[in-house]
Scaffold this active site. Structure first.
Site, PDB file in Angstrom:
ATOM      1  N   SER A  37       0.978  -0.600   0.160  1.00 57.12           N
ATOM      2  CA  SER A  37       0.120  -0.007   0.260  1.00 57.12           C
ATOM      3  C   SER A  37       0.932   1.532   0.044  1.00 57.12           C
ATOM      4  O   SER A  37       0.532   2.124  -0.356  1.00 57.12           O
ATOM      5  CB  SER A  37      -0.543  -0.481   1.504  1.00 57.12           C
ATOM      6  OG  SER A  37      -0.449  -0.276   2.199  1.00 57.12           O
ATOM      7  N   GLY A  74      -2.424  -4.767   0.938  1.00 60.26           N
ATOM      8  CA  GLY A  74      -2.388  -5.511   1.678  1.00 60.26           C
ATOM      9  C   GLY A  74      -1.507  -6.459   1.450  1.00 60.26           C
ATOM     10  O   GLY A  74      -1.190  -7.616   2.017  1.00 60.26           O
ATOM     11  N   ASN A 102       3.716  -5.639   5.934  1.00 54.53           N
ATOM     12  CA  ASN A 102       2.213  -6.304   6.234  1.00 54.53           C
ATOM     13  C   ASN A 102       2.983  -7.584   7.186  1.00 54.53           C
ATOM     14  O   ASN A 102       2.049  -8.245   7.732  1.00 54.53           O
ATOM     15  CB  ASN A 102       1.277  -6.381   4.510  1.00 54.53           C
ATOM     16  CG  ASN A 102       1.087  -5.653   4.708  1.00 54.53           C
ATOM     17  OD1 ASN A 102       0.375  -4.195   5.196  1.00 54.53           O
ATOM     18  ND2 ASN A 102       1.157  -5.352   3.163  1.00 54.53           N
ATOM     19  N   HIS A 186      -0.649   5.103   7.109  1.00 55.08           N
ATOM     20  CA  HIS A 186      -0.706   5.529   5.769  1.00 55.08           C
ATOM     21  C   HIS A 186      -0.773   6.798   5.298  1.00 55.08           C
ATOM     22  O   HIS A 186      -0.783   7.385   6.007  1.00 55.08           O
ATOM     23  CB  HIS A 186      -1.868   4.712   4.663  1.00 55.08           C
ATOM     24  CG  HIS A 186      -1.770   3.385   5.166  1.00 55.08           C
ATOM     25  ND1 HIS A 186      -2.271   2.786   5.442  1.00 55.08           N
ATOM     26  CD2 HIS A 186      -0.970   2.395   3.850  1.00 55.08           C
ATOM     27  CE1 HIS A 186      -2.771   1.549   5.085  1.00 55.08           C
ATOM     28  NE2 HIS A 186      -2.192   1.196   4.070  1.00 55.08           N
TER      29      HIS A 186
END
Length: 215
Positions: A37, A74, A102, A186
């Site tokens: 991401s 993800g 992740n 993020h």
């Protein structure tokens, strides 16, 4: 054929021959950002994602590059390994490899993360594709032991394969709330711009090295 016609014919051939290498040299470098991401631009337009931001900054510095966005939100290193062959098409001149965040968030054993990254790098090197490795740091809540094992992955792989390493993808961003989305994890558009700015000097050197290898 008259002398003037012959001269014109020769001039056209000469210009075609001379223009050929220039046209070839004008082709931009085809780069791919392979990541999660943080590469994909989570919840943001594609023009705000890291590949687009870095591409604009490289072009502004005089580098003729195109950076395709192969980020998948993800994605783990396992996911990246499963798709590396088709996510990086033929004709790719270089890959910016950013994966592992992740894995750390899910508590995947660092040894498995390193193994996956090692295999991704090996596959790309078998195709003679240069790699810029982008590192990640484990979240503090994972504990000291996990953090030490995880954080050592990227420097070790960079040394093993002689890769340029940008140590921490979120450097200068993760501690500044104004550069993050509401989830606090993020980067927002300004955060991604900051990431690209900080990555730019190393990316410039890497791009110059690729051009040097092609000449």
């Amino acid at each position: 054929m008259t002398f003037k016609a012959q001269l014109l014919h020769f001039a056209v051939i000469l210009l075609t021959v001379l223009a050929g290498p220039r046209i070839a040299a004008a082709e931009p470098l085809q780069l791919v950002g392979l990541g999660d991401s943080l590469m994909a631009g989570y919840q943001l337009p594609q023009e705000d994602a890291l590949p687009a931001q870095l591409q604009r900054q490289l072009v502004a510095k005089g580098h003729d590059v195109v950076i395709a966005n192969a980020g998948v939100s993800g994605d783990t290193t396992s996911g990246g390994l499963s798709r590396v062959d088709w996510s990086v098409p033929e004709g790719t001149d270089g890959v910016i490899l950013e994966l592992g965040a992740n894995d750390a968030l899910r508590g995947i054993p660092p040894e498995q993360t390193e193994k996956n990254l090692d295999q991704i790098i090996t596959r790309l090197k078998e195709r003679n594709i240069p790699i810029l490795l982008v590192g990640m740091l484990a979240p503090p809540n994972m504990g000291d032991d996990y953090g030490q094992r995880f954080n050592a992955i990227y420097p070790r792989l960079a040394e093993k394969y002689g890769l340029p390493l940008y140590p921490f993808v979120l450097d200068g961003v993760i501690t500044d709330r104004s550069l993050l989305l509401d989830d606090g994890m993020h980067p927002n558009t300004k955060g991604l711009e900051t990431m690209a700015q900080r990555m730019l000097p190393l990316a410039e050197t890497w791009v110059a090295d690729i051009k040097g290898q092609q000449n």
